[in-house]
Design a protein around this motif. Sequence first.
Motif, PDB file in Angstrom:
ATOM      1  N   TYR A  31       0.831  -1.196   0.000  1.00  0.00           N
ATOM      2  CA  TYR A  31       0.000   0.000   0.000  1.00  0.00           C
ATOM      3  C   TYR A  31       0.867   1.249   0.000  1.00  0.00           C
ATOM      4  CZ  TYR A  31      -3.732  -3.104   1.680  1.00  0.00           C
ATOM      5  OH  TYR A  31      -4.638  -4.121   1.820  1.00  0.00           O
ATOM      6  N   TYR A  33       0.429   5.768  -0.432  1.00  0.00           N
ATOM      7  CA  TYR A  33      -0.536   6.864  -0.350  1.00  0.00           C
ATOM      8  C   TYR A  33       0.138   8.199  -0.644  1.00  0.00           C
ATOM      9  CZ  TYR A  33      -2.999   3.355   2.440  1.00  0.00           C
ATOM     10  OH  TYR A  33      -3.604   2.200   2.870  1.00  0.00           O
ATOM     11  N   TYR A  35      -0.750  12.252   0.320  1.00  0.00           N
ATOM     12  CA  TYR A  35      -1.572  13.187   1.062  1.00  0.00           C
ATOM     13  C   TYR A  35      -1.056  14.597   0.799  1.00  0.00           C
ATOM     14  CZ  TYR A  35      -3.067   9.198   3.913  1.00  0.00           C
ATOM     15  OH  TYR A  35      -3.585   8.002   4.343  1.00  0.00           O
ATOM     16  N   LEU A  45      -6.345  12.859   1.631  1.00  0.00           N
ATOM     17  CA  LEU A  45      -5.869  11.781   0.774  1.00  0.00           C
ATOM     18  C   LEU A  45      -6.097  12.144  -0.687  1.00  0.00           C
ATOM     19  CD1 LEU A  45      -4.761   8.867   0.575  1.00  0.00           C
ATOM     20  CD2 LEU A  45      -7.121   8.073   0.791  1.00  0.00           C
ATOM     21  N   TYR A  48      -4.243   6.675  -3.778  1.00  0.00           N
ATOM     22  CA  TYR A  48      -3.575   5.582  -3.122  1.00  0.00           C
ATOM     23  C   TYR A  48      -3.454   4.390  -4.074  1.00  0.00           C
ATOM     24  CZ  TYR A  48      -8.239   3.598  -2.192  1.00  0.00           C
ATOM     25  OH  TYR A  48      -9.514   3.099  -2.315  1.00  0.00           O
ATOM     26  N   ARG A  94       2.410   1.293   3.704  1.00  0.00           N
ATOM     27  CA  ARG A  94       2.158   0.331   4.775  1.00  0.00           C
ATOM     28  C   ARG A  94       1.956  -1.033   4.144  1.00  0.00           C
ATOM     29  NH1 ARG A  94      -3.219  -1.214   5.548  1.00  0.00           N
ATOM     30  NH2 ARG A  94      -4.773   0.049   4.454  1.00  0.00           N
TER      31      ARG A  94
ATOM     32  N   TYR B  32      -9.242  -0.181  12.560  1.00  0.00           N
ATOM     33  CA  TYR B  32      -7.821  -0.136  12.883  1.00  0.00           C
ATOM     34  C   TYR B  32      -7.515   1.339  13.132  1.00  0.00           C
ATOM     35  CZ  TYR B  32      -7.457  -4.757  10.639  1.00  0.00           C
ATOM     36  OH  TYR B  32      -7.624  -6.070  10.278  1.00  0.00           O
ATOM     37  N   PHE B  34      -4.984   4.552  14.690  1.00  0.00           N
ATOM     38  CA  PHE B  34      -3.580   4.933  14.829  1.00  0.00           C
ATOM     39  C   PHE B  34      -3.489   6.361  15.370  1.00  0.00           C
ATOM     40  CE2 PHE B  34      -2.174   1.402  12.178  1.00  0.00           C
ATOM     41  CZ  PHE B  34      -3.274   1.186  11.365  1.00  0.00           C
ATOM     42  N   THR B  94      -8.547   3.116   9.516  1.00  0.00           N
ATOM     43  CA  THR B  94      -8.916   2.287   8.398  1.00  0.00           C
ATOM     44  C   THR B  94      -9.719   1.127   8.991  1.00  0.00           C
ATOM     45  OG1 THR B  94      -8.150   1.109   6.432  1.00  0.00           O
ATOM     46  CG2 THR B  94      -6.794   0.901   8.407  1.00  0.00           C
ATOM     47  N   SER B  95     -10.104   0.165   8.173  1.00  0.00           N
ATOM     48  CA  SER B  95     -10.918  -0.912   8.711  1.00  0.00           C
ATOM     49  C   SER B  95     -10.656  -2.193   7.934  1.00  0.00           C
ATOM     50  CB  SER B  95     -12.404  -0.547   8.661  1.00  0.00           C
ATOM     51  OG  SER B  95     -12.829  -0.360   7.332  1.00  0.00           O
ATOM     52  N   THR B  96     -11.182  -3.250   8.442  1.00  0.00           N
ATOM     53  CA  THR B  96     -11.023  -4.560   7.817  1.00  0.00           C
ATOM     54  C   THR B  96     -11.500  -4.511   6.374  1.00  0.00           C
ATOM     55  OG1 THR B  96     -11.589  -5.492   9.962  1.00  0.00           O
ATOM     56  CG2 THR B  96     -11.505  -7.006   8.107  1.00  0.00           C
ATOM     57  N   ALA B  98     -10.611  -2.525   4.090  1.00  0.00           N
ATOM     58  CA  ALA B  98     -10.482  -1.207   3.460  1.00  0.00           C
ATOM     59  C   ALA B  98      -9.034  -0.964   3.070  1.00  0.00           C
ATOM     60  CB  ALA B  98     -10.962  -0.117   4.404  1.00  0.00           C
ATOM     61  N   ASN B  99      -8.848  -0.259   1.962  1.00  0.00           N
ATOM     62  CA  ASN B  99      -7.501   0.014   1.479  1.00  0.00           C
ATOM     63  C   ASN B  99      -7.028   1.418   1.791  1.00  0.00           C
ATOM     64  OD1 ASN B  99      -7.279  -2.560   0.273  1.00  0.00           O
ATOM     65  ND2 ASN B  99      -8.526  -1.848  -1.439  1.00  0.00           N
ATOM     66  N   ASN B 100      -7.964   2.336   2.031  1.00  0.00           N
ATOM     67  CA  ASN B 100      -7.573   3.715   2.281  1.00  0.00           C
ATOM     68  C   ASN B 100      -7.268   3.923   3.755  1.00  0.00           C
ATOM     69  OD1 ASN B 100     -10.198   3.477   3.176  1.00  0.00           O
ATOM     70  ND2 ASN B 100     -11.051   4.597   1.439  1.00  0.00           N
ATOM     71  N   LEU B 101      -6.755   5.079   4.060  1.00  0.00           N
ATOM     72  CA  LEU B 101      -6.356   5.428   5.421  1.00  0.00           C
ATOM     73  C   LEU B 101      -6.659   6.903   5.597  1.00  0.00           C
ATOM     74  CD1 LEU B 101      -4.864   4.694   8.086  1.00  0.00           C
ATOM     75  CD2 LEU B 101      -2.722   5.322   6.922  1.00  0.00           C
ATOM     76  N   PHE B 102      -7.620   7.217   6.475  1.00  0.00           N
ATOM     77  CA  PHE B 102      -8.063   8.589   6.651  1.00  0.00           C
ATOM     78  C   PHE B 102      -7.559   9.176   7.957  1.00  0.00           C
ATOM     79  CE2 PHE B 102     -10.541   9.168   2.989  1.00  0.00           C
ATOM     80  CZ  PHE B 102     -11.228   8.004   2.720  1.00  0.00           C
ATOM     81  N   PHE B 103      -7.216  10.461   7.874  1.00  0.00           N
ATOM     82  CA  PHE B 103      -6.695  11.182   9.028  1.00  0.00           C
ATOM     83  C   PHE B 103      -7.695  12.224   9.509  1.00  0.00           C
ATOM     84  CE2 PHE B 103      -2.246  10.009   9.657  1.00  0.00           C
ATOM     85  CZ  PHE B 103      -2.064   9.172   8.574  1.00  0.00           C
ATOM     86  N   GLY B 104      -7.631  12.494  10.806  1.00  0.00           N
ATOM     87  CA  GLY B 104      -8.374  13.619  11.360  1.00  0.00           C
ATOM     88  C   GLY B 104      -7.685  14.929  11.022  1.00  0.00           C
TER      89      GLY B 104
END
Lengths: 115, 113
Positions: A31, A33, A35, A45, A48, A94, B32, B34, B94-96, B98-104
């Motif tokens: 993976y 990404y 940003y 984002l 990706y 990752r 998941y 972080f 992210t979650s089970t 899911a491929n993306n990863l989001f930030f606050g």
Amino acid sequence: NAGVTQTPKFRILKIGQSMTLQCAQDMNHNYMYWYRQDPGMGLKLIYYSVGAGITDKGEVPNGYNVSRSTTEDFPLRLELAAPSQTSVYFCASRTNYRGMNTEAFFGQGTRLTVV
Amino acid sequence: AQSVAQPEDQVNVAEGNPLTVKCTYSVSGNPYLFWYVQYPNRGLQFLLKYITGDNLVKGSYGFEAEFNKSQTSFHLKKPSALVSDSALYFCAVTSTGANNLFFGTGTRLTVIP
């Protein structure tokens, strides 16, 4: 082990110019990404990738393009740069270990100014 | 859809006092979670993560976070704040499957001497 390497660190572009931000990782992560972080803001984002040859749009893809021809490299292309693309760009990678997502590793960022 | 919220833009705490930086999330599937820290003009550094198991997760530099499924929260904590903890903190999800990863949007922590 270099981790995630981004080049260049700084760049000034004129409106309408194009450029490619480079990102390379040596951890064999599937993976990757891209940003952007605007001043005082969080991370948005852009695009990706889940592996070589596979890319997908994130939250703010307009004005950008990506490619993933190898596992290691994930370049971000800006076509026709605009002042709204002034930002700090971060690349991250990752992997997935035993079916569970691991933490992402980040590059040091590219500070881009469009004038 | 996934999202993560950090309701406080700024948190100020006196040195030596406990600190809490808040994070709530929304995912479909198992989350998941972080926490990352960013010092000025630097990239993001990983602090800790919740994947599965114990709800209290311990990480780098004395930080810990508590996963609360019923409140969909993952607040970052430290028993005794240091001036050197002053930085920008990001929660990510992210979650089970899911491929993306989001930030606050990030929370700026200032520890006052």
